[in-house]
Design a protein around this motif. Structure first.
Motif, PDB file in Angstrom:
ATOM      1  N   PHE A 122      11.022  -5.252   0.503  1.00 38.70           N
ATOM      2  CA  PHE A 122      10.217  -6.414   0.134  1.00 38.70           C
ATOM      3  C   PHE A 122      11.114  -7.614  -0.160  1.00 38.70           C
ATOM      4  CE2 PHE A 122       8.185  -8.892  -3.305  1.00 38.70           C
ATOM      5  CZ  PHE A 122       7.107  -9.391  -2.593  1.00 38.70           C
ATOM      6  N   PHE A 123      12.188  -7.397  -0.929  1.00 39.98           N
ATOM      7  CA  PHE A 123      13.126  -8.483  -1.227  1.00 39.98           C
ATOM      8  C   PHE A 123      13.773  -9.008   0.054  1.00 39.98           C
ATOM      9  CE2 PHE A 123      13.846  -6.679  -5.725  1.00 39.98           C
ATOM     10  CZ  PHE A 123      12.811  -7.449  -6.225  1.00 39.98           C
ATOM     11  N   SER A 124      14.057  -8.122   0.980  1.00 41.79           N
ATOM     12  CA  SER A 124      14.638  -8.529   2.262  1.00 41.79           C
ATOM     13  C   SER A 124      13.695  -9.467   3.014  1.00 41.79           C
ATOM     14  CB  SER A 124      14.937  -7.288   3.101  1.00 41.79           C
ATOM     15  OG  SER A 124      15.260  -7.649   4.406  1.00 41.79           O
ATOM     16  N   ILE A 125      12.422  -9.152   2.989  1.00 39.79           N
ATOM     17  CA  ILE A 125      11.428  -9.991   3.651  1.00 39.79           C
ATOM     18  C   ILE A 125      11.364 -11.359   2.986  1.00 39.79           C
ATOM     19  CG2 ILE A 125       8.941 -10.270   4.051  1.00 39.79           C
ATOM     20  CD1 ILE A 125       8.903  -7.141   4.394  1.00 39.79           C
ATOM     21  N   LEU A 126      11.382 -11.370   1.659  1.00 41.83           N
ATOM     22  CA  LEU A 126      11.360 -12.648   0.946  1.00 41.83           C
ATOM     23  C   LEU A 126      12.596 -13.486   1.253  1.00 41.83           C
ATOM     24  CD1 LEU A 126      10.038 -11.660  -2.599  1.00 41.83           C
ATOM     25  CD2 LEU A 126       8.807 -12.834  -0.774  1.00 41.83           C
ATOM     26  N   ALA A 127      13.733 -12.838   1.369  1.00 41.86           N
ATOM     27  CA  ALA A 127      14.977 -13.560   1.632  1.00 41.86           C
ATOM     28  C   ALA A 127      15.056 -14.065   3.064  1.00 41.86           C
ATOM     29  CB  ALA A 127      16.165 -12.646   1.337  1.00 41.86           C
ATOM     30  N   LEU A 157      10.351   4.236  -3.807  1.00 44.46           N
ATOM     31  CA  LEU A 157       9.894   2.968  -4.384  1.00 44.46           C
ATOM     32  C   LEU A 157      11.014   1.928  -4.400  1.00 44.46           C
ATOM     33  CD1 LEU A 157       7.648   4.165  -7.339  1.00 44.46           C
ATOM     34  CD2 LEU A 157       6.923   2.855  -5.334  1.00 44.46           C
ATOM     35  N   GLN A 158      12.214   2.354  -4.749  1.00 40.50           N
ATOM     36  CA  GLN A 158      13.335   1.418  -4.750  1.00 40.50           C
ATOM     37  C   GLN A 158      13.618   0.914  -3.344  1.00 40.50           C
ATOM     38  OE1 GLN A 158      16.700   3.176  -6.712  1.00 40.50           O
ATOM     39  NE2 GLN A 158      15.751   3.065  -8.732  1.00 40.50           N
ATOM     40  N   SER A 159      13.545   1.801  -2.384  1.00 39.95           N
ATOM     41  CA  SER A 159      13.757   1.419  -0.990  1.00 39.95           C
ATOM     42  C   SER A 159      12.726   0.389  -0.541  1.00 39.95           C
ATOM     43  CB  SER A 159      13.690   2.655  -0.096  1.00 39.95           C
ATOM     44  OG  SER A 159      13.658   2.288   1.257  1.00 39.95           O
ATOM     45  N   LEU A 209       4.630  -8.209  11.525  1.00 39.24           N
ATOM     46  CA  LEU A 209       4.981  -7.172  12.496  1.00 39.24           C
ATOM     47  C   LEU A 209       5.742  -6.036  11.830  1.00 39.24           C
ATOM     48  CD1 LEU A 209       6.022  -9.432  15.485  1.00 39.24           C
ATOM     49  CD2 LEU A 209       4.127  -7.796  15.487  1.00 39.24           C
ATOM     50  N   ARG A 210       6.550  -6.374  10.827  1.00 40.41           N
ATOM     51  CA  ARG A 210       7.335  -5.348  10.131  1.00 40.41           C
ATOM     52  C   ARG A 210       6.508  -4.543   9.150  1.00 40.41           C
ATOM     53  NH1 ARG A 210      11.194  -9.609   9.631  1.00 40.41           N
ATOM     54  NH2 ARG A 210      10.556  -9.899   7.459  1.00 40.41           N
ATOM     55  N   ILE A 211       5.553  -5.173   8.475  1.00 40.04           N
ATOM     56  CA  ILE A 211       4.903  -4.480   7.354  1.00 40.04           C
ATOM     57  C   ILE A 211       3.447  -4.110   7.576  1.00 40.04           C
ATOM     58  CG2 ILE A 211       6.477  -5.528   5.677  1.00 40.04           C
ATOM     59  CD1 ILE A 211       4.166  -7.377   4.840  1.00 40.04           C
ATOM     60  N   THR A 212       2.871  -4.470   8.722  1.00 34.85           N
ATOM     61  CA  THR A 212       1.476  -4.113   8.974  1.00 34.85           C
ATOM     62  C   THR A 212       1.336  -3.456  10.334  1.00 34.85           C
ATOM     63  OG1 THR A 212       0.776  -6.132  10.135  1.00 34.85           O
ATOM     64  CG2 THR A 212       0.748  -6.195   7.710  1.00 34.85           C
ATOM     65  N   MET A 221       0.834  -1.190   0.000  1.00 32.44           N
ATOM     66  CA  MET A 221       0.000   0.000   0.000  1.00 32.44           C
ATOM     67  C   MET A 221       0.879   1.253   0.000  1.00 32.44           C
ATOM     68  SD  MET A 221      -3.054  -1.101  -0.197  1.00 32.44           S
ATOM     69  CE  MET A 221      -3.993   0.348   0.113  1.00 32.44           C
ATOM     70  N   GLU A 222       1.979   1.170   0.730  1.00 31.16           N
ATOM     71  CA  GLU A 222       2.856   2.330   0.797  1.00 31.16           C
ATOM     72  C   GLU A 222       3.475   2.624  -0.571  1.00 31.16           C
ATOM     73  OE1 GLU A 222       6.665   3.926   3.380  1.00 31.16           O
ATOM     74  OE2 GLU A 222       5.558   2.163   4.066  1.00 31.16           O
ATOM     75  N   MET A 223       3.727   1.590  -1.345  1.00 31.08           N
ATOM     76  CA  MET A 223       4.299   1.791  -2.677  1.00 31.08           C
ATOM     77  C   MET A 223       3.335   2.561  -3.581  1.00 31.08           C
ATOM     78  SD  MET A 223       6.213  -1.826  -3.375  1.00 31.08           S
ATOM     79  CE  MET A 223       7.380  -1.342  -4.619  1.00 31.08           C
ATOM     80  N   LEU A 224       2.052   2.340  -3.402  1.00 29.57           N
ATOM     81  CA  LEU A 224       1.049   3.025  -4.216  1.00 29.57           C
ATOM     82  C   LEU A 224       1.012   4.528  -3.962  1.00 29.57           C
ATOM     83  CD1 LEU A 224      -1.865   0.438  -4.030  1.00 29.57           C
ATOM     84  CD2 LEU A 224      -0.309   0.864  -5.945  1.00 29.57           C
ATOM     85  N   GLU A 225       1.484   4.938  -2.790  1.00 30.85           N
ATOM     86  CA  GLU A 225       1.480   6.362  -2.461  1.00 30.85           C
ATOM     87  C   GLU A 225       2.547   7.142  -3.235  1.00 30.85           C
ATOM     88  OE1 GLU A 225       1.830   6.757   1.756  1.00 30.85           O
ATOM     89  OE2 GLU A 225       0.162   5.381   2.107  1.00 30.85           O
ATOM     90  N   HIS A 226       3.517   6.445  -3.798  1.00 28.86           N
ATOM     91  CA  HIS A 226       4.618   7.083  -4.522  1.00 28.86           C
ATOM     92  C   HIS A 226       4.390   6.891  -6.016  1.00 28.86           C
ATOM     93  CE1 HIS A 226       6.799   7.651  -0.788  1.00 28.86           C
ATOM     94  NE2 HIS A 226       6.465   6.412  -0.468  1.00 28.86           N
ATOM     95  N   HIS A 227       3.475   7.673  -6.571  1.00 27.29           N
ATOM     96  CA  HIS A 227       3.068   7.477  -7.954  1.00 27.29           C
ATOM     97  C   HIS A 227       3.511   8.603  -8.897  1.00 27.29           C
ATOM     98  CE1 HIS A 227      -0.010   9.723  -5.860  1.00 27.29           C
ATOM     99  NE2 HIS A 227      -0.378  10.239  -7.007  1.00 27.29           N
ATOM    100  N   SER A 228       4.191   9.588  -8.398  1.00 26.51           N
ATOM    101  CA  SER A 228       4.653  10.656  -9.292  1.00 26.51           C
ATOM    102  C   SER A 228       6.022  10.284  -9.864  1.00 26.51           C
ATOM    103  CB  SER A 228       4.741  11.987  -8.537  1.00 26.51           C
ATOM    104  OG  SER A 228       5.837  11.965  -7.650  1.00 26.51           O
ATOM    105  N   PHE A 229       6.491  11.069 -10.802  1.00 26.92           N
ATOM    106  CA  PHE A 229       7.763  10.786 -11.447  1.00 26.92           C
ATOM    107  C   PHE A 229       8.894  11.610 -10.851  1.00 26.92           C
ATOM    108  CE2 PHE A 229       4.646   9.526 -14.683  1.00 26.92           C
ATOM    109  CZ  PHE A 229       5.038   8.209 -14.846  1.00 26.92           C
ATOM    110  N   HIS A 230       8.740  12.034  -9.603  1.00 26.74           N
ATOM    111  CA  HIS A 230       9.786  12.792  -8.932  1.00 26.74           C
ATOM    112  C   HIS A 230      10.864  11.841  -8.432  1.00 26.74           C
ATOM    113  CE1 HIS A 230       6.379  15.609  -8.737  1.00 26.74           C
ATOM    114  NE2 HIS A 230       7.331  16.504  -8.927  1.00 26.74           N
TER     115      HIS A 230
END
Length: 155
Positions: free
Chosen positions: A24-29, A17-19, A106-109, A1-10
Protein backbone atom coordinates in the motif's frame (compact mmCIF):
# COMPACT_ATOMS: atom_id res chain seq x y z
CA UNK A 1 -10.16 -6.37 1.37
CA UNK A 2 -7.24 -8.76 1.38
CA UNK A 3 -5.99 -7.27 4.64
CA UNK A 4 -9.31 -8.11 6.30
CA UNK A 5 -8.76 -11.79 5.54
CA UNK A 6 -5.73 -11.85 7.87
CA UNK A 7 -7.45 -11.34 11.20
CA UNK A 8 -5.92 -14.00 13.43
CA UNK A 9 -2.92 -13.47 15.68
CA UNK A 10 -0.75 -16.04 13.91
CA UNK A 11 2.70 -15.02 12.74
CA UNK A 12 1.75 -15.83 9.14
CA UNK A 13 -1.09 -13.31 9.23
CA UNK A 14 1.13 -10.70 10.87
CA UNK A 15 3.71 -11.01 8.08
CA UNK A 16 1.02 -11.01 5.42
CA UNK A 17 -0.49 -7.81 6.88
CA UNK A 18 2.92 -6.14 6.97
CA UNK A 19 3.54 -7.15 3.38
CA UNK A 20 0.21 -5.72 2.27
CA UNK A 21 0.86 -2.53 4.22
CA UNK A 22 4.21 -2.06 2.49
CA UNK A 23 2.53 -2.72 -0.86
CA UNK A 24 0.00 0.00 0.00
CA UNK A 25 2.81 2.43 0.89
CA UNK A 26 4.51 1.56 -2.40
CA UNK A 27 1.37 2.52 -4.29
CA UNK A 28 1.13 5.81 -2.42
CA UNK A 29 4.77 6.58 -3.15
CA UNK A 30 4.20 5.92 -6.86
CA UNK A 31 2.37 9.25 -7.32
CA UNK A 32 3.50 11.41 -10.23
CA UNK A 33 6.52 13.44 -9.24
CA UNK A 34 6.67 17.07 -10.22
CA UNK A 35 9.93 18.99 -10.52
CA UNK A 36 10.27 21.69 -7.86
CA UNK A 37 11.28 25.19 -8.85
CA UNK A 38 11.28 28.30 -6.72
CA UNK A 39 8.56 30.66 -7.97
CA UNK A 40 6.41 33.31 -6.41
CA UNK A 41 4.16 32.15 -3.58
CA UNK A 42 1.01 33.19 -5.46
CA UNK A 43 1.92 31.16 -8.55
CA UNK A 44 2.69 28.16 -6.37
CA UNK A 45 -0.72 28.47 -4.72
CA UNK A 46 -2.52 28.54 -8.08
CA UNK A 47 -0.57 25.53 -9.29
CA UNK A 48 -1.24 23.70 -6.02
CA UNK A 49 -4.96 24.41 -6.37
CA UNK A 50 -4.94 23.23 -9.98
CA UNK A 51 -3.20 19.99 -8.98
CA UNK A 52 -5.67 19.44 -6.15
CA UNK A 53 -8.57 19.97 -8.57
CA UNK A 54 -7.07 17.44 -11.01
CA UNK A 55 -6.52 14.90 -8.24
CA UNK A 56 -10.11 15.28 -7.06
CA UNK A 57 -11.76 15.28 -10.50
CA UNK A 58 -9.46 13.18 -12.73
CA UNK A 59 -12.23 10.63 -13.24
CA UNK A 60 -14.49 13.26 -14.82
CA UNK A 61 -14.30 14.86 -18.26
CA UNK A 62 -12.49 17.96 -17.02
CA UNK A 63 -11.02 20.57 -19.33
CA UNK A 64 -8.46 23.29 -18.90
CA UNK A 65 -11.28 25.84 -18.67
CA UNK A 66 -12.77 23.93 -15.69
CA UNK A 67 -9.45 23.98 -13.87
CA UNK A 68 -8.87 27.67 -14.69
CA UNK A 69 -12.34 28.57 -13.44
CA UNK A 70 -11.68 26.70 -10.20
CA UNK A 71 -8.48 28.64 -9.51
CA UNK A 72 -9.98 31.90 -10.86
CA UNK A 73 -7.35 32.53 -13.53
CA UNK A 74 -7.43 32.85 -17.30
CA UNK A 75 -6.60 29.50 -18.85
CA UNK A 76 -3.58 30.77 -20.80
CA UNK A 77 -2.03 32.36 -17.70
CA UNK A 78 -2.70 29.23 -15.65
CA UNK A 79 -1.12 27.11 -18.41
CA UNK A 80 1.95 29.35 -18.42
CA UNK A 81 2.56 29.28 -14.66
CA UNK A 82 1.76 25.56 -14.42
CA UNK A 83 4.32 24.71 -17.10
CA UNK A 84 6.87 27.07 -15.53
CA UNK A 85 6.37 25.53 -12.10
CA UNK A 86 6.16 21.84 -13.03
CA UNK A 87 7.92 21.55 -16.37
CA UNK A 88 4.89 19.88 -17.97
CA UNK A 89 1.55 21.07 -19.30
CA UNK A 90 -1.70 20.71 -17.39
CA UNK A 91 -2.89 18.14 -19.95
CA UNK A 92 0.30 16.12 -19.52
CA UNK A 93 -0.11 16.20 -15.74
CA UNK A 94 -3.74 15.10 -16.03
CA UNK A 95 -2.76 12.22 -18.33
CA UNK A 96 0.09 11.09 -16.06
CA UNK A 97 -2.13 11.29 -13.00
CA UNK A 98 -4.96 9.35 -14.65
CA UNK A 99 -2.60 6.66 -15.86
CA UNK A 100 -0.91 6.34 -12.47
CA UNK A 101 -4.34 5.75 -10.91
CA UNK A 102 -5.11 3.23 -13.64
CA UNK A 103 -1.83 1.41 -12.93
CA UNK A 104 -2.79 1.33 -9.25
CA UNK A 105 -6.19 -0.16 -10.07
CA UNK A 106 -4.58 -2.74 -12.34
CA UNK A 107 -2.34 -3.80 -9.46
CA UNK A 108 -4.91 -3.94 -6.68
CA UNK A 109 -8.24 -4.81 -8.30
CA UNK A 110 -9.68 -7.28 -10.73
CA UNK A 111 -11.75 -4.64 -12.54
CA UNK A 112 -11.89 -4.99 -16.30
CA UNK A 113 -9.77 -2.70 -18.48
CA UNK A 114 -12.96 -0.95 -19.59
CA UNK A 115 -14.06 -0.36 -15.98
CA UNK A 116 -10.64 1.02 -15.08
CA UNK A 117 -10.66 3.26 -18.15
CA UNK A 118 -14.07 4.63 -17.18
CA UNK A 119 -13.07 5.20 -13.56
CA UNK A 120 -9.99 7.16 -14.68
CA UNK A 121 -11.85 9.54 -16.98
CA UNK A 122 -11.52 7.68 -20.29
CA UNK A 123 -14.78 6.97 -22.07
CA UNK A 124 -13.06 5.03 -24.83
CA UNK A 125 -11.10 1.97 -23.64
CA UNK A 126 -9.05 1.99 -26.86
CA UNK A 127 -7.86 5.55 -26.25
CA UNK A 128 -7.07 4.55 -22.68
CA UNK A 129 -5.08 1.51 -23.80
CA UNK A 130 -3.19 3.54 -26.39
CA UNK A 131 -2.27 6.24 -23.84
CA UNK A 132 -1.35 3.62 -21.24
CA UNK A 133 0.96 1.83 -23.66
CA UNK A 134 2.58 5.11 -24.69
CA UNK A 135 3.22 6.08 -21.05
CA UNK A 136 4.11 2.67 -19.58
CA UNK A 137 5.61 0.91 -22.63
CA UNK A 138 3.14 -1.96 -22.25
CA UNK A 139 -0.58 -2.54 -22.57
CA UNK A 140 -2.79 -2.53 -19.47
CA UNK A 141 -3.12 -6.31 -19.70
CA UNK A 142 0.66 -6.77 -19.95
CA UNK A 143 1.11 -4.39 -17.00
CA UNK A 144 -1.34 -6.37 -14.87
CA UNK A 145 0.40 -9.65 -15.73
CA UNK A 146 3.89 -8.23 -15.13
CA UNK A 147 2.91 -7.12 -11.64
CA UNK A 148 1.77 -10.65 -10.74
CA UNK A 149 -1.55 -9.46 -9.44
CA UNK A 150 -3.42 -12.20 -7.63
CA UNK A 151 -6.87 -11.83 -6.15
CA UNK A 152 -8.21 -13.75 -3.22
CA UNK A 153 -10.91 -16.28 -4.01
CA UNK A 154 -14.08 -14.93 -2.35
CA UNK A 155 -15.37 -18.45 -1.71
Amino acid sequence: MEMLEHHSFHMHDEYALQSLLYQFFSILADRPKLPKNQKSANENEYVRKAITFIQNHYNEQIKLTDIAAFVSLHRSYLSTIFKKETGISIQQYLTVFRLSRAAELLRITDLTIEQIAQSCGYHDPLVFSKNFKKQMDMTPTEYRKSNNVRFADPF
